[in-house]
Design a protein around this motif. Structure first.
Motif, mmCIF file in Angstrom:
data_model
loop_
_atom_site.group_PDB
_atom_site.id
_atom_site.type_symbol
_atom_site.label_atom_id
_atom_site.label_comp_id
_atom_site.label_asym_id
_atom_site.label_seq_id
_atom_site.Cartn_x
_atom_site.Cartn_y
_atom_site.Cartn_z
ATOM 1 N N THR A 72 0.848 -1.185 0.000
ATOM 2 C CA THR A 72 0.000 0.000 0.000
ATOM 3 C C THR A 72 0.884 1.235 0.000
ATOM 4 O O THR A 72 1.890 1.284 0.715
ATOM 5 C CB THR A 72 -0.919 0.003 1.233
ATOM 6 O OG1 THR A 72 -1.759 -1.156 1.162
ATOM 7 C CG2 THR A 72 -1.785 1.246 1.298
ATOM 8 N N THR A 73 0.493 2.207 -0.810
ATOM 9 C CA THR A 73 1.214 3.476 -0.834
ATOM 10 C C THR A 73 0.366 4.546 -0.155
ATOM 11 O O THR A 73 -0.859 4.575 -0.290
ATOM 12 C CB THR A 73 1.548 3.928 -2.268
ATOM 13 O OG1 THR A 73 0.335 4.048 -3.015
ATOM 14 C CG2 THR A 73 2.490 2.956 -2.940
ATOM 15 N N ASP A 74 1.027 5.393 0.576
ATOM 16 C CA ASP A 74 0.420 6.562 1.202
ATOM 17 C C ASP A 74 1.125 7.760 0.568
ATOM 18 O O ASP A 74 2.271 8.059 0.893
ATOM 19 C CB ASP A 74 0.637 6.523 2.723
ATOM 20 C CG ASP A 74 -0.101 7.624 3.460
ATOM 21 O OD1 ASP A 74 -0.718 8.495 2.811
ATOM 22 O OD2 ASP A 74 -0.049 7.614 4.707
ATOM 23 N N SER A 75 0.447 8.404 -0.384
ATOM 24 C CA SER A 75 1.035 9.517 -1.127
ATOM 25 C C SER A 75 0.680 10.833 -0.463
ATOM 26 O O SER A 75 -0.474 11.075 -0.112
ATOM 27 C CB SER A 75 0.536 9.514 -2.572
ATOM 28 O OG SER A 75 0.893 8.303 -3.201
ATOM 29 N N VAL A 76 1.688 11.681 -0.311
ATOM 30 C CA VAL A 76 1.553 12.969 0.361
ATOM 31 C C VAL A 76 1.856 14.072 -0.644
ATOM 32 O O VAL A 76 2.872 14.015 -1.346
ATOM 33 C CB VAL A 76 2.552 13.065 1.543
ATOM 34 C CG1 VAL A 76 2.469 14.418 2.220
ATOM 35 C CG2 VAL A 76 2.330 11.935 2.533
ATOM 36 N N ASP A 77 0.986 15.062 -0.703
ATOM 37 C CA ASP A 77 1.215 16.253 -1.517
ATOM 38 C C ASP A 77 0.982 17.435 -0.592
ATOM 39 O O ASP A 77 -0.154 17.688 -0.176
ATOM 40 C CB ASP A 77 0.262 16.282 -2.705
ATOM 41 C CG ASP A 77 0.583 17.381 -3.709
ATOM 42 O OD1 ASP A 77 1.488 18.208 -3.438
ATOM 43 O OD2 ASP A 77 -0.079 17.420 -4.760
ATOM 44 N N ALA A 78 2.047 18.134 -0.243
ATOM 45 C CA ALA A 78 1.958 19.161 0.795
ATOM 46 C C ALA A 78 2.438 20.518 0.305
ATOM 47 O O ALA A 78 3.245 20.621 -0.614
ATOM 48 C CB ALA A 78 2.802 18.748 2.006
ATOM 49 N N ALA A 79 1.944 21.541 0.980
ATOM 50 C CA ALA A 79 2.431 22.905 0.799
ATOM 51 C C ALA A 79 2.978 23.366 2.140
ATOM 52 O O ALA A 79 2.324 23.209 3.176
ATOM 53 C CB ALA A 79 1.307 23.821 0.352
ATOM 54 N N VAL A 80 4.183 23.915 2.112
ATOM 55 C CA VAL A 80 4.835 24.431 3.314
ATOM 56 C C VAL A 80 5.021 25.931 3.090
ATOM 57 O O VAL A 80 5.714 26.334 2.149
ATOM 58 C CB VAL A 80 6.203 23.754 3.545
ATOM 59 C CG1 VAL A 80 6.866 24.290 4.803
ATOM 60 C CG2 VAL A 80 6.058 22.239 3.597
ATOM 61 N N LYS A 81 4.395 26.742 3.936
ATOM 62 C CA LYS A 81 4.436 28.190 3.746
ATOM 63 C C LYS A 81 4.860 28.885 5.029
ATOM 64 O O LYS A 81 4.228 28.736 6.077
ATOM 65 C CB LYS A 81 3.049 28.701 3.318
ATOM 66 C CG LYS A 81 2.965 30.199 3.157
ATOM 67 C CD LYS A 81 3.771 30.672 1.981
ATOM 68 C CE LYS A 81 3.636 32.182 1.800
ATOM 69 N NZ LYS A 81 4.775 32.774 1.177
ATOM 70 N N ALA A 82 5.960 29.633 4.936
ATOM 71 C CA ALA A 82 6.438 30.434 6.066
ATOM 72 C C ALA A 82 6.016 31.881 5.839
ATOM 73 O O ALA A 82 6.090 32.391 4.725
ATOM 74 C CB ALA A 82 7.950 30.338 6.189
#
Length: 169
Positions: A121-131
């Motif tokens: 099983t794959t757990d795919s992450v697509d994230a935005a990191v904003k400072a």
């Protein structure tokens, strides 16, 4: 502009088994501790709409460069929330996550997708990191991105161990 992060964790089990692990309070607490957390609290809620909300609240040591540590101190209070939808007809689950970092001007949020082929099983992450800090925001985003990648690698390791029977605190 936010820094985008995409990553995939792989777990050696079917999607139903992996989701059962990801939504098990004992696993969430163990993952929180094994990824360096102290004062770890895990909570799983199952609202009437069929979604599953997984929360891991913990304190992490601030392993940051000096200029960044001066902004946050020696520890970081982290509240990570994953909200999963019910599985679709093929067993795929979609989710979203938010990471709250107390006293740090960085927002982290994104989407998750859990899909399996019966044996992996794959757990795919697509994230935005904003400072939201002038001048050093980009540096903080890159630091956060690196920390997240290391966290995900450790989560993959802890998950594989859990699936192999390692549930020790």
């Amino acid at each position: 502009m936010a820094t985008r992060l995409q990553a995939t964790m792989r777990f050696p089990a079917d999607a139903q088994t992996v989701f059962a692990m990801l939504s098990d309070e004992a696993y969430v607490a163990l993952k929180g501790r094994r990824t360096g957390g102290r004062e770890v609290r895990a909570e799983v809620r199952r609202p009437d709409d069929g979604s599953v909300v997984v929360v891991c609240d913990r304190v992490l040591p601030a392993k940051l460069p000096g200029y960044a540590r001066s902004l946050v101190g020696d520890t970081i209070h982290v509240v990570e929330t994953h909200t999963w939808s019910p599985a679709d007809a093929t067993g795929v689950r979609a989710g979203r996550f938010d990471v709250g970092l107390e006293s740090i001007p960085v927002a982290i949020h994104g989407t998750l997708q859990l899909a399996g082929d019966g044996t992996e099983t794959t757990d795919s992450v697509d994230a935005a990191v904003k400072a939201s800090v002038p001048f050093i925001g980009g540096k903080l985003e890159r630091i956060a991105e690196d920390l997240i990648r290391r966290y995900l690698a450790k989560e993959e390791e802890v998950g594989a161990g859990w699936l192999a029977g390692d549930h020790e605190q």
